[in-house]
Design a protein around this motif. Structure first.
Motif, PDB file in Angstrom:
ATOM      1  N   TYR A 173      18.425  42.770  10.143  1.00  0.00           N
ATOM      2  CA  TYR A 173      17.299  43.378  10.863  1.00  0.00           C
ATOM      3  C   TYR A 173      17.314  43.039  12.352  1.00  0.00           C
ATOM      4  O   TYR A 173      16.778  43.798  13.166  1.00  0.00           O
ATOM      5  N   ARG A 177      16.486  46.227  14.745  1.00  0.00           N
ATOM      6  CA  ARG A 177      15.362  46.356  15.684  1.00  0.00           C
ATOM      7  C   ARG A 177      15.850  46.702  17.089  1.00  0.00           C
ATOM      8  O   ARG A 177      15.121  47.301  17.868  1.00  0.00           O
ATOM      9  N   TYR A 181      15.265  50.698  16.519  1.00  0.00           N
ATOM     10  CA  TYR A 181      13.915  50.764  17.059  1.00  0.00           C
ATOM     11  C   TYR A 181      13.854  50.628  18.574  1.00  0.00           C
ATOM     12  O   TYR A 181      12.804  50.844  19.182  1.00  0.00           O
TER      13      TYR A 181
END
Length: 209
Positions: A173, A177, A181
């Motif tokens: 992750y 991110r 993201y």
């Protein structure tokens, strides 16, 4: 310039590329292409980007599925080191040291734009290549980590595959991110990785240093 030829030095002439070199160019551009547009991108669009005809593309890859297989080999399997399973199960080295070495190397290979985006696109599409990668990862990396953790765990808690996936997913992750993201990357990702490993080992009473 199409991928079949390239300029040869200062003479400005063009030379025809060997088939293997041309194939590699197609695969490299396909990785960038699918990372940008997703797996729904078609071979006509890819051929246009490459500056070649679709028929030339099919000379090297008879179907889109065959091309995706080459992308799978390049992006996924090509980044798994063959010696990781042996190093992860070398009990002459503390487990924390082994996990930290693995995830430091692994994160450097996957924390990049194309890998992350293809991984997410293929997961959303339910693509077989994503499932195959995760299954392979489970067999050659995560199952050994589970066995090694169980061997040094103390107390009543015993690790499960769910615990291993939680550790692995939390580390992955860090890259998601940033590349999915668009959030800032940790200034020192190695410290975040070390912290995650320490919390994981502490949960099972592993006190190795």
């Amino acid at each position: 310039m199409d991928i079949a030829t390239e300029r040869d030095g200062d003479a400005g002439t063009r030379r025809r590329l060997p088939p293997q070199e041309r194939r590699e160019q197609i695969v490299n551009e396909a990785v960038r292409f699918f990372a940008e547009v997703g797996l729904e991108g078609n071979t006509r669009q890819l051929a246009k980007r490459l500056g070649v005809t679709q028929s030339l593309l099919f000379k090297y890859f008879a179907t889109k599925e065959e091309l995706l297989e080459a992308v799978y080999e390049k992006v996924y399997l090509g980044r798994l080191s063959s010696d990781w399973p042996d190093r992860l199960t070398d009990r002459s080295v503390p487990l924390r040291t082994r996990l930290l070495a693995f995830y430091t190397e692994y994160s450097r290979l996957i924390f990049e734009h194309d890998w992350m985006r293809i991984f997410m696109f293929s997961g959303l599409a339910g693509a077989a290549l994503n499932h195959r990668y995760l299954e392979h990862l489970g067999d050659v990396i995560l199952e050994p980590v589970l066995a090694e953790t169980a061997a040094v765990a103390s107390g009543t808690r015993q690790p499960s595959m769910e615990d291993i996936w939680n550790l692995h997913g939390g580390i992955v992750y860090i890259g998601i991110r940033t590349h999915i993201y668009g959030l800032p990357a940790p200034e020192h990702p190695e410290e975040v990785i070390a912290s995650a490993i320490d919390k994981y080992l502490a949960y099972f009473g592993v006190s190795e240093i």
